[in-house]
Design a protein around this motif. Structure first.
Motif, mmCIF file in Angstrom:
data_model
loop_
_atom_site.group_PDB
_atom_site.id
_atom_site.type_symbol
_atom_site.label_atom_id
_atom_site.label_comp_id
_atom_site.label_asym_id
_atom_site.label_seq_id
_atom_site.Cartn_x
_atom_site.Cartn_y
_atom_site.Cartn_z
ATOM 1 N N GLU A 110 0.829 -1.206 0.000
ATOM 2 C CA GLU A 110 0.000 0.000 0.000
ATOM 3 C C GLU A 110 0.868 1.264 0.000
ATOM 4 O OE1 GLU A 110 -3.497 2.369 0.062
ATOM 5 O OE2 GLU A 110 -2.942 0.416 -0.732
ATOM 6 N N LEU A 111 1.932 1.260 0.786
ATOM 7 C CA LEU A 111 2.851 2.407 0.775
ATOM 8 C C LEU A 111 3.447 2.604 -0.616
ATOM 9 C CD1 LEU A 111 4.708 1.892 4.176
ATOM 10 C CD2 LEU A 111 3.203 3.805 3.581
ATOM 11 N N ALA A 112 3.819 1.511 -1.270
ATOM 12 C CA ALA A 112 4.376 1.600 -2.625
ATOM 13 C C ALA A 112 3.335 2.149 -3.593
ATOM 14 C CB ALA A 112 4.863 0.229 -3.089
ATOM 15 N N ARG A 113 2.097 1.695 -3.460
ATOM 16 C CA ARG A 113 1.025 2.185 -4.335
ATOM 17 C C ARG A 113 0.819 3.689 -4.158
ATOM 18 N NH1 ARG A 113 -4.283 3.483 -4.434
ATOM 19 N NH2 ARG A 113 -4.528 3.286 -2.192
ATOM 20 N N ARG A 114 0.942 4.157 -2.924
ATOM 21 C CA ARG A 114 0.753 5.579 -2.626
ATOM 22 C C ARG A 114 2.010 6.418 -2.894
ATOM 23 N NH1 ARG A 114 -2.114 5.528 3.350
ATOM 24 N NH2 ARG A 114 -3.941 4.279 2.792
ATOM 25 N N GLY A 115 3.147 5.749 -3.128
ATOM 26 C CA GLY A 115 4.398 6.480 -3.331
ATOM 27 C C GLY A 115 4.966 7.048 -2.035
ATOM 28 N N GLU A 116 4.670 6.403 -0.909
ATOM 29 C CA GLU A 116 5.146 6.849 0.402
ATOM 30 C C GLU A 116 6.275 5.939 0.874
ATOM 31 O OE1 GLU A 116 1.841 6.938 3.109
ATOM 32 O OE2 GLU A 116 0.629 8.172 1.761
ATOM 33 N N SER A 117 7.126 6.459 1.748
ATOM 34 C CA SER A 117 8.232 5.672 2.270
ATOM 35 C C SER A 117 8.171 5.612 3.789
ATOM 36 C CB SER A 117 9.565 6.267 1.834
ATOM 37 O OG SER A 117 10.612 5.424 2.262
ATOM 38 N N ALA A 118 8.503 4.452 4.343
ATOM 39 C CA ALA A 118 8.539 4.260 5.791
ATOM 40 C C ALA A 118 9.913 3.807 6.253
ATOM 41 C CB ALA A 118 7.487 3.231 6.197
ATOM 42 N N VAL A 119 10.909 3.831 5.344
ATOM 43 C CA VAL A 119 12.256 3.349 5.657
ATOM 44 C C VAL A 119 13.279 4.429 5.307
ATOM 45 C CG1 VAL A 119 13.960 1.532 5.218
ATOM 46 C CG2 VAL A 119 11.525 0.991 5.075
ATOM 47 N N ARG A 120 14.200 4.664 6.254
ATOM 48 C CA ARG A 120 15.270 5.640 6.027
ATOM 49 C C ARG A 120 16.609 5.022 6.436
ATOM 50 N NH1 ARG A 120 11.045 7.012 7.824
ATOM 51 N NH2 ARG A 120 11.489 6.996 10.032
ATOM 52 N N TRP A 121 17.682 5.509 5.823
ATOM 53 C CA TRP A 121 19.030 5.029 6.139
ATOM 54 C C TRP A 121 19.916 6.242 6.380
ATOM 55 C CZ3 TRP A 121 23.849 5.426 3.601
ATOM 56 C CH2 TRP A 121 24.829 4.514 4.008
#
Length: 192
Positions: A110-121
């Motif tokens: 769902e995040l990919a479909r919305r173009g959102e990110s929940a992971v940072r480095w």
């Protein structure tokens, strides 16, 4: 028992392991990361049961579900949850079709479909040539098991949990592993 030792090169590590009579297991985190497939809804399933209590994922940070009608004639694409025999069932709707899902995979799809990110480095050091860093994953988006395992094996320690930023924190992760985990989750590698 866990034993930590510092080595400058992989050759030194192999030599030290041989001297101690230990077998060097290799780069398990890299092997797992390379084996990760792209997550996407694949297993067709039926829609929510007519008259059941259905919720649609609204946000992941914080994770919020909004009630919707199971009788809705043309529901929008997204991740849905319904109670079946007292247990949650997660299903994803894409292009008019329903797919079975695990919670973690459904959230990242769902995040990919919305173009959102929940992971940072974030890189651990500004020294030239450094390629290890820390991965931060929003609590509202739990990693699938193999993805988490690949990150945990970078140190052999479980993630820490940041209560202020509400994130799971994986330390000593090479950029290449972080990138591979993100790619398989449909996430862009966001570098802090």
């Amino acid at each position: 028992m866990t034993l930590y030792a510092v080595f400058r090169t992989e050759a030194e590590l192999a030599e030290g392991a041989a001297e101690a009579g230990l077998a060097l297991a290799g780069l398990a985190a890299h092997r797992i990361a390379l084996s990760l497939n792209s997550i996407e809804p694949r297993d067709p399933t039926g829609p929510p049961a007519y008259g059941s209590e259905v919720k649609r994922l609204h946000t992941t940070q914080p994770r919020e579900w909004l009630p919707v009608s199971a009788a809705q004639s043309n529901p929008s694409d997204g991740l849905y949850s319904e109670q079946v025999h007292g247990r949650p069932r997660y299903i994803t709707r894409r292009g008019g079709e329903w797919f079975a899902s695990e919670l973690s995979i459904g959230i990242f799809a769902e995040l990919a479909r919305r173009g959102e990110s929940a992971v940072r480095w974030r890189i651990d050091s500004e020294r030239k040539g450094a390629d290890t860093g820390t991965v931060f994953v929003d609590w509202g988006a739990p990693l699938p098991t193999l993805h988490s395992r690949a990150l945990v094996l970078c140190t052999g320690l479980p993630p820490k949990f940041g209560t202020i930023a509400t994130t799971a924190i994986y330390e000593n992760v090479p950029r290449s592993i972080a990138a591979r985990v993100c790619t398989s989750l449909g996430q862009a590698l966001v570098i802090d």
